[in-house]
Design a protein around this motif. Sequence first.
Motif, PDB file in Angstrom:
ATOM      1  N   TRP A  32       0.853  -1.185   0.000  1.00 38.53           N
ATOM      2  CA  TRP A  32       0.000   0.000   0.000  1.00 38.53           C
ATOM      3  C   TRP A  32       0.890   1.236   0.000  1.00 38.53           C
ATOM      4  O   TRP A  32       1.700   1.432   0.910  1.00 38.53           O
ATOM      5  N   LEU A  68      -2.683   0.280  -4.257  1.00 41.59           N
ATOM      6  CA  LEU A  68      -1.977  -0.967  -4.011  1.00 41.59           C
ATOM      7  C   LEU A  68      -1.116  -1.347  -5.211  1.00 41.59           C
ATOM      8  O   LEU A  68      -1.516  -1.153  -6.372  1.00 41.59           O
ATOM      9  N   SER A 111      -9.615  -8.110  -6.704  1.00 46.70           N
ATOM     10  CA  SER A 111     -10.384  -8.055  -5.461  1.00 46.70           C
ATOM     11  C   SER A 111     -11.831  -8.445  -5.674  1.00 46.70           C
ATOM     12  O   SER A 111     -12.359  -8.420  -6.794  1.00 46.70           O
ATOM     13  N   TRP A 117      -8.186  -8.106  -1.288  1.00 45.30           N
ATOM     14  CA  TRP A 117      -7.254  -8.097  -2.421  1.00 45.30           C
ATOM     15  C   TRP A 117      -6.292  -9.289  -2.343  1.00 45.30           C
ATOM     16  O   TRP A 117      -5.741  -9.596  -1.301  1.00 45.30           O
ATOM     17  N   THR A 177       4.395  -8.856   7.738  1.00 45.38           N
ATOM     18  CA  THR A 177       3.775  -7.599   7.351  1.00 45.38           C
ATOM     19  C   THR A 177       4.393  -6.470   8.164  1.00 45.38           C
ATOM     20  O   THR A 177       4.741  -6.647   9.333  1.00 45.38           O
ATOM     21  N   MET A 235       2.184   0.256   3.920  1.00 43.83           N
ATOM     22  CA  MET A 235       2.041  -1.074   4.511  1.00 43.83           C
ATOM     23  C   MET A 235       2.475  -2.129   3.497  1.00 43.83           C
ATOM     24  O   MET A 235       2.248  -1.977   2.288  1.00 43.83           O
ATOM     25  N   SER A 247       2.525  -6.355   2.678  1.00 46.37           N
ATOM     26  CA  SER A 247       2.097  -7.733   2.919  1.00 46.37           C
ATOM     27  C   SER A 247       2.994  -8.617   2.064  1.00 46.37           C
ATOM     28  O   SER A 247       2.922  -8.571   0.836  1.00 46.37           O
ATOM     29  N   PHE A 286      -4.514  -8.402   1.368  1.00 48.07           N
ATOM     30  CA  PHE A 286      -4.716  -7.038   1.842  1.00 48.07           C
ATOM     31  C   PHE A 286      -6.209  -6.744   1.783  1.00 48.07           C
ATOM     32  O   PHE A 286      -6.920  -7.300   0.943  1.00 48.07           O
ATOM     33  N   THR A 304      -8.988  -3.390   1.946  1.00 48.52           N
ATOM     34  CA  THR A 304      -9.288  -1.969   2.051  1.00 48.52           C
ATOM     35  C   THR A 304     -10.772  -1.796   2.335  1.00 48.52           C
ATOM     36  O   THR A 304     -11.591  -2.669   2.041  1.00 48.52           O
ATOM     37  N   PRO A 341      -6.641   1.739   3.550  1.00 42.02           N
ATOM     38  CA  PRO A 341      -6.102   0.465   4.056  1.00 42.02           C
ATOM     39  C   PRO A 341      -6.756   0.077   5.372  1.00 42.02           C
ATOM     40  O   PRO A 341      -6.871   0.900   6.284  1.00 42.02           O
ATOM     41  N   SER A 343      -3.521  -5.648   6.499  1.00 46.50           N
ATOM     42  CA  SER A 343      -2.489  -6.383   5.770  1.00 46.50           C
ATOM     43  C   SER A 343      -2.278  -7.687   6.510  1.00 46.50           C
ATOM     44  O   SER A 343      -1.962  -7.677   7.701  1.00 46.50           O
TER      45      SER A 343
END
Length: 550
Positions: A78, A85, A252, A261, A364, A372, A374, A427, A429, A434, A437
């Motif tokens: 992110w 993303l 997603s 996601w 993470t 962020m 992942s 991830f 959202t 966000p 993660s």
Amino acid sequence: MPVAAFDRITGKAFASRSEVYATHGMAATSQPLATQVALDILKQGGSAVDAAIAANAMLGLVEPTGSGIGGDLFAIVWSAKEQKLYGLNASGRSPKSLTLAQLQAKGLKFLPPYGPLPVSVPGAVDGWYQLHAKFGALPMKANLAPAIRYAREGFPVSELIAYYMQLSGKRLAQYPGFKETYMPQGHMPATGDIFKNPALANTYEKIAKGGRDEFYKGSIARSIANYMKAQGGYLGYDDLASHHSEWVEPVSVNYRGYDVWELPPNGQGIAALQILKTLEPFNLQAMGQTSAEYVHLFVEAKKLAFADRAKFYGDPAFNQIPVQQLIGEAYNQQRAKLIDPNKAAKSVAPGNPNLQHGDTVYLTTADSQGNMVSLIQSNYRGMGSGMTPPDLGFVLQDRGQLFDLTPGHFNSYAPGKRPFHTIIPAFVTKAGKPWLSFGVMGGATQPQMHAQILINLIDFGMNLQEAGDAPRILHSGSAQPTGEQMHDGGYVSLESGFPMETRRELSKKGHVLQDALGAFGGYQAIGRNPQTGVYRGASESRKDGQVAGY
């Protein structure tokens, strides 16, 4: 899973600890030393990506049973600056000099798990440099310095990792280079033993100085190629020199107001999306997390998703994979109608989407800017193939074992092709911001656990730690992307937190229950409050991990 504490004042009784909260930065990994290294990098002004690279390098040292630069990497990032993303597929390809016909001529029905044949190009190092070029703030030398220091000085091996190292030693000691690297005293380290890996320290130093080209075109590449040739393998210098990662668009679905996601194939992430969309029409909250009704629906939805997984998932460079159709709401609601609420399916066929157009570590990190990461990284089976080039300090992956040797399959072996992959970062959202993660390491376990974590959070109202500590469902024995056939209907394994009544009801519905030990995955998560910017984190109680922030 045993109840962690009946005397907890807050939260669910089965939770092992409270969530961790922080504002400036956070890291969650499967080994405490790696978490601390990530925090140190953040405090030095490093980005979430810098922290993730440093933690991943550290895990390659302290948790070689699930990771290392002989393996592959996938990541979802992110970007706080761009409010979007990014997805990175840093998985390697099969040797160009090895063909399906050659494998068939050897009389193989499946690629072996160990030795030279299942080795594919290691993608992790190129993944680090791709991530760093776009999102890094500190020099790579700084990111690799902590792991180099620990590799030279040594570190005490933690409990679960020591257990898996002992198992790997029994399988892999026969392969040249392995004992010299991991058994210098004649045995694998036990819990609390100090373990050093000076060869890995030297390799990391070469990478820090020479960059990714030192690994793929320099002395490291030549060492790998010469070793593989001596072992009768096919991975060569040209395979390494031509390797490249790919930035990909995450895909997603919306599940009850949350955008979940995953990365598209060659990984299996969209299976989690399929499971969620198949279950969305049902009122799971009313059923309860340990009810037979919910477990039955979950297992049946998993069977449907994995039937599609076995047929359609593979390298998109070689196949027209109907990703959007497979994760589409209409398609999965149609598939949901195939679920019999009272009877377990013994066989499940893949669907017919419109084709016209169409052993691992997870970590993470999050930084003070709101970025962020992942990230998931793996050798595949534990410590990998056993192929351990001398003086490099790591084992090459055996990811190629996941190829199918049947001609015409989406995942059929071909030269220069990426195999089906089990490792998947995730991830979430919400309203474009966000929210979470997270990931769950553990082979085919991963899509099942991704879906369960989110159902625990969204449907059953758990916090991040509770969602990870809650007892898990595992269905195994479905059709495999390798073409391997398993028991009709498969097996359902439940952790010990499920009541006996649930088990009896599942048996009545025709499910075959089977105990499993250590097969329920390893979870890490960092959530973010979009209003306050406060991070909250959780770490897997089944592993040696830690979440920490500052």
